[in-house]
Design a protein around this motif. Structure first.
Motif, short mmCIF file in Angstrom:
data_model
loop_
_atom_site.label_atom_id
_atom_site.label_comp_id
_atom_site.label_asym_id
_atom_site.label_seq_id
_atom_site.Cartn_x
_atom_site.Cartn_y
_atom_site.Cartn_z
N GLY A 153 40.59 -9.57 -9.06
CA GLY A 153 41.60 -9.39 -10.10
C GLY A 153 41.02 -9.55 -11.48
N GLU A 154 41.85 -10.08 -12.37
CA GLU A 154 41.43 -10.20 -13.76
C GLU A 154 40.72 -11.51 -14.07
N ARG A 155 40.81 -12.48 -13.18
CA ARG A 155 40.21 -13.77 -13.50
C ARG A 155 38.77 -13.84 -13.00
N LEU A 156 38.01 -14.67 -13.64
CA LEU A 156 36.63 -14.89 -13.23
C LEU A 156 36.63 -15.88 -12.08
N ASP A 157 36.11 -15.49 -10.95
CA ASP A 157 36.10 -16.35 -9.78
C ASP A 157 34.73 -17.00 -9.65
N VAL A 158 34.58 -18.16 -10.26
CA VAL A 158 33.29 -18.85 -10.29
C VAL A 158 32.87 -19.26 -8.89
N VAL A 159 33.80 -19.78 -8.10
CA VAL A 159 33.44 -20.21 -6.75
C VAL A 159 32.97 -19.02 -5.94
N GLY A 160 33.65 -17.89 -6.06
CA GLY A 160 33.20 -16.67 -5.37
C GLY A 160 31.85 -16.22 -5.87
N ALA A 161 31.64 -16.35 -7.17
CA ALA A 161 30.35 -15.96 -7.74
C ALA A 161 29.23 -16.85 -7.23
N LEU A 162 29.54 -18.11 -6.94
CA LEU A 162 28.51 -19.01 -6.41
C LEU A 162 27.97 -18.53 -5.07
N ASP A 163 28.77 -17.72 -4.35
CA ASP A 163 28.34 -17.21 -3.05
C ASP A 163 27.11 -16.31 -3.13
N VAL A 164 26.83 -15.72 -4.30
CA VAL A 164 25.67 -14.82 -4.42
C VAL A 164 24.37 -15.60 -4.58
N LEU A 165 24.47 -16.89 -4.81
CA LEU A 165 23.28 -17.70 -5.04
C LEU A 165 22.68 -18.17 -3.73
N SER A 166 21.38 -18.42 -3.75
CA SER A 166 20.73 -19.04 -2.60
C SER A 166 21.24 -20.49 -2.52
N PRO A 167 21.09 -21.14 -1.39
CA PRO A 167 21.57 -22.52 -1.28
C PRO A 167 20.94 -23.46 -2.31
N ARG A 168 19.66 -23.31 -2.57
CA ARG A 168 19.00 -24.17 -3.56
C ARG A 168 19.51 -23.88 -4.97
N GLN A 169 19.70 -22.59 -5.31
CA GLN A 169 20.24 -22.24 -6.62
C GLN A 169 21.64 -22.82 -6.77
N ARG A 170 22.44 -22.66 -5.72
CA ARG A 170 23.82 -23.16 -5.77
C ARG A 170 23.83 -24.67 -5.91
N ALA A 171 23.01 -25.36 -5.13
CA ALA A 171 22.95 -26.82 -5.21
C ALA A 171 22.52 -27.26 -6.61
N CYS A 172 21.51 -26.59 -7.17
CA CYS A 172 21.06 -26.93 -8.53
C CYS A 172 22.18 -26.73 -9.54
N ALA A 173 22.87 -25.59 -9.45
CA ALA A 173 23.95 -25.29 -10.40
C ALA A 173 25.08 -26.31 -10.29
N VAL A 174 25.47 -26.66 -9.08
CA VAL A 174 26.55 -27.63 -8.90
C VAL A 174 26.14 -29.00 -9.41
N LEU A 175 24.93 -29.43 -9.06
CA LEU A 175 24.47 -30.75 -9.50
C LEU A 175 24.32 -30.81 -11.01
N ARG A 176 23.80 -29.75 -11.60
CA ARG A 176 23.55 -29.75 -13.05
C ARG A 176 24.83 -29.58 -13.86
#
Length: 170
Positions: A99-122
């Motif tokens: 839709g029209e909103r930015l889905d950050v959680v959905g966007a996190l799905d494109v990251l590798s597990p390490r990238q996602r973990a780094c982004a969440v922790l940081r």
């Protein structure tokens, strides 16, 4: 305090924050609840010195992160083996659902597990890069690389989602 009192207090005071943390790591509410529950069981089933809520929470978050990364590795292995067992089904395209909103959680799905973990922790946990590196057991340069890749990839995905929303209405 006894371990069960600390566990109860931790869940009462910080339970929702732990669930949000788990959700950002894995992107699924039920799985996030499972991460919290498994971490609580693992932390408080070990014989250990008397716990305080603050130190217990840090340890629970660490266990949640490690469990998320372990589950991802297990799923990746299973996904490689699955085609040998059954024929793959076609994957549905869920991109229009944003839709029209930015889905950050959905966007996190494109990251590798390490990238996602780094982004969440940081960015969610607001930890300094040195602390992220310590929690993940890698160097600060590695964390910076993962964060740079994650931010670039998230920027691409979120801009594409926003552009698609504008094209649908424009």
């Amino acid at each position: 305090m006894e371990w069960h009192d600390v566990a109860s207090e931790l869940l009462r005071v910080r339970g929702e924050a732990l669930k949000r943390y788990g959700y950002l790591l894995c992107g699924d509410r039920e799985e996030a609840d499972d991460l919290v529950q498994e971490a609580i069981v693992r932390v408080f089933s070990q014989a250990r010195r008397s716990w305080e809520v603050g130190s217990a929470e840090r340890y629970v978050r660490r266990v949640m992160l490690n469990r998320y990364l372990d589950q991802y590795r297990w799923r990746a292995r299973w996904t490689r083996l699955l085609p040998r067992l059954v024929s793959p089904n076609t994957a549905d395209d869920f991109s229009a659902a944003s839709g029209e909103r930015l889905d950050v959680v959905g966007a996190l799905d494109v990251l590798s597990p390490r990238q996602r973990a780094c982004a969440v922790l940081r960015f969610y946990e607001d930890l300094p890069i040195t602390e992220v590196a310590e929690r993940l057991g890698c160097g600060t340069g590695t964390v910076k690389r993962y964060l740079s890749e994650a931010v670039a990839r998230l920027g691409e995905v979120l801009v594409l989602d926003q552009a698609e929303g504008e094209n649908d209405h424009g």
